[in-house]
Design a protein around this motif. Structure first.
Motif, mmCIF file in Angstrom:
data_model
loop_
_atom_site.group_PDB
_atom_site.id
_atom_site.type_symbol
_atom_site.label_atom_id
_atom_site.label_comp_id
_atom_site.label_asym_id
_atom_site.label_seq_id
_atom_site.Cartn_x
_atom_site.Cartn_y
_atom_site.Cartn_z
ATOM 1 N N GLY A 121 12.833 49.678 60.946
ATOM 2 C CA GLY A 121 12.462 49.315 59.605
ATOM 3 C C GLY A 121 10.919 48.632 59.823
ATOM 4 O O GLY A 121 10.489 48.071 58.631
ATOM 5 N N ALA A 181 15.401 46.272 56.123
ATOM 6 C CA ALA A 181 15.653 47.387 55.319
ATOM 7 C C ALA A 181 14.990 47.276 53.902
ATOM 8 O O ALA A 181 15.321 46.319 53.312
ATOM 9 C CB ALA A 181 17.333 47.147 55.221
ATOM 10 N N TRP A 182 14.427 48.408 53.550
ATOM 11 C CA TRP A 182 13.778 48.632 52.328
ATOM 12 C C TRP A 182 14.963 49.059 51.353
ATOM 13 O O TRP A 182 15.748 49.957 51.703
ATOM 14 C CB TRP A 182 12.636 49.299 52.352
ATOM 15 N N PRO A 183 14.811 48.735 49.946
ATOM 16 C CA PRO A 183 15.748 49.442 48.981
ATOM 17 C C PRO A 183 15.422 50.628 48.901
ATOM 18 O O PRO A 183 14.362 51.224 49.210
ATOM 19 C CB PRO A 183 15.347 48.357 47.891
ATOM 20 N N ARG A 184 16.482 51.276 48.445
ATOM 21 C CA ARG A 184 16.374 53.129 48.345
ATOM 22 C C ARG A 184 15.221 53.277 47.259
ATOM 23 O O ARG A 184 15.119 52.417 46.120
ATOM 24 C CB ARG A 184 17.712 53.459 47.947
ATOM 25 N N GLY A 185 14.607 54.438 47.435
ATOM 26 C CA GLY A 185 13.424 54.700 46.436
ATOM 27 C C GLY A 185 12.304 54.114 46.634
ATOM 28 O O GLY A 185 11.910 53.934 47.901
ATOM 29 N N GLU A 186 11.460 53.565 45.806
ATOM 30 C CA GLU A 186 10.234 53.169 45.986
ATOM 31 C C GLU A 186 10.245 51.679 46.716
ATOM 32 O O GLU A 186 11.138 50.901 46.391
ATOM 33 C CB GLU A 186 9.323 53.171 44.706
ATOM 34 N N ARG A 187 9.127 51.308 47.253
ATOM 35 C CA ARG A 187 9.284 49.939 47.728
ATOM 36 C C ARG A 187 9.178 48.972 46.617
ATOM 37 O O ARG A 187 7.927 49.125 46.008
ATOM 38 C CB ARG A 187 8.059 49.709 48.981
ATOM 39 N N SER A 188 9.940 48.109 46.246
ATOM 40 C CA SER A 188 9.923 47.153 44.997
ATOM 41 C C SER A 188 9.062 46.023 45.275
ATOM 42 O O SER A 188 8.901 45.638 46.463
ATOM 43 C CB SER A 188 11.231 47.028 44.593
ATOM 44 N N ALA A 199 12.073 43.603 51.115
ATOM 45 C CA ALA A 199 13.192 43.980 51.920
ATOM 46 C C ALA A 199 13.852 43.006 52.120
ATOM 47 O O ALA A 199 13.926 41.983 52.362
ATOM 48 C CB ALA A 199 12.273 44.566 53.027
#
Length: 175
Positions: free
Chosen positions: A38, A66-73, A77
């Protein structure tokens, strides 16, 4: 025969006619491994000592990001840290302080939260301790005979110690 027509096994690797930092030389092998964990770059690993607050720079290391699912918010992370035994509670409690220090280093919100990794970490676990090998009586006699004619006591003792160290090193390497 042109270079394009040579089989790939016969082609020599590209030579660098200059000295290169070790980090640059192994970047091709290291970067794909870090990307799987990551990390977009090696900065968080290599500069962990500068960005993490004390004492967490010594008792913890980044394991993965670990980034959240979907777009990088905008929340950032989750940074998983390996920590030394006995420091897990403190790291869990000070997670936001560590995340703020990492974000301050990068200048934007990279880490939203800190979690503990299940992987074990022991500080200094990479260092191997070498047990000194006691040279045999014959080696000690041989080295002693070679330096016996030296008049200066300090020099004679230093050369004897050097000879014994070199002989034990060659025994350790199996020579």
């Amino acid at each position: 025969m042109s270079e394009d027509s040579k089989p790939k096994a016969e082609m020599e690797p590209k030579r660098r006619n200059r000295s290169v930092a070790l980090a640059d030389a192994i970047a091709g092998a290291l970067d794909p491994v870090l990307k799987k964990r990551g990390f977009a770059s090696r900065d968080i690993i290599t500069h962990w000592g500068a960005m993490a607050p004390r004492p967490y720079d010594k008792v913890a290391i980044p394991d993965k990001l670990a980034w959240p699912r979907g777009e990088r918010s905008a929340e950032g992370a989750t940074l998983y840290l390996r920590c030394a035994p006995g420091h897990a509670l403190a790291i869990a409690h000070e997670g936001q302080t560590i995340a703020a220090a990492v974000n301050r280093y990068f200048g934007y919100v990279l880490v939203g939260q800190i979690r503990l990794s299940a992987e074990p970490f022991t500080p200094g676990s990479g260092a191997k301790e070498q047990k000194p090998i006691q040279p045999s009586q014959s080696v000690q006699a041989k080295v002693g005979a070679q330096v016996a004619n030296i008049e200066d006591d300090g020099l004679r003792e230093a050369l004897r110690a050097l000879g014994l160290a070199l002989s034990s090193r060659s025994e350790r390497n199996g020579k």
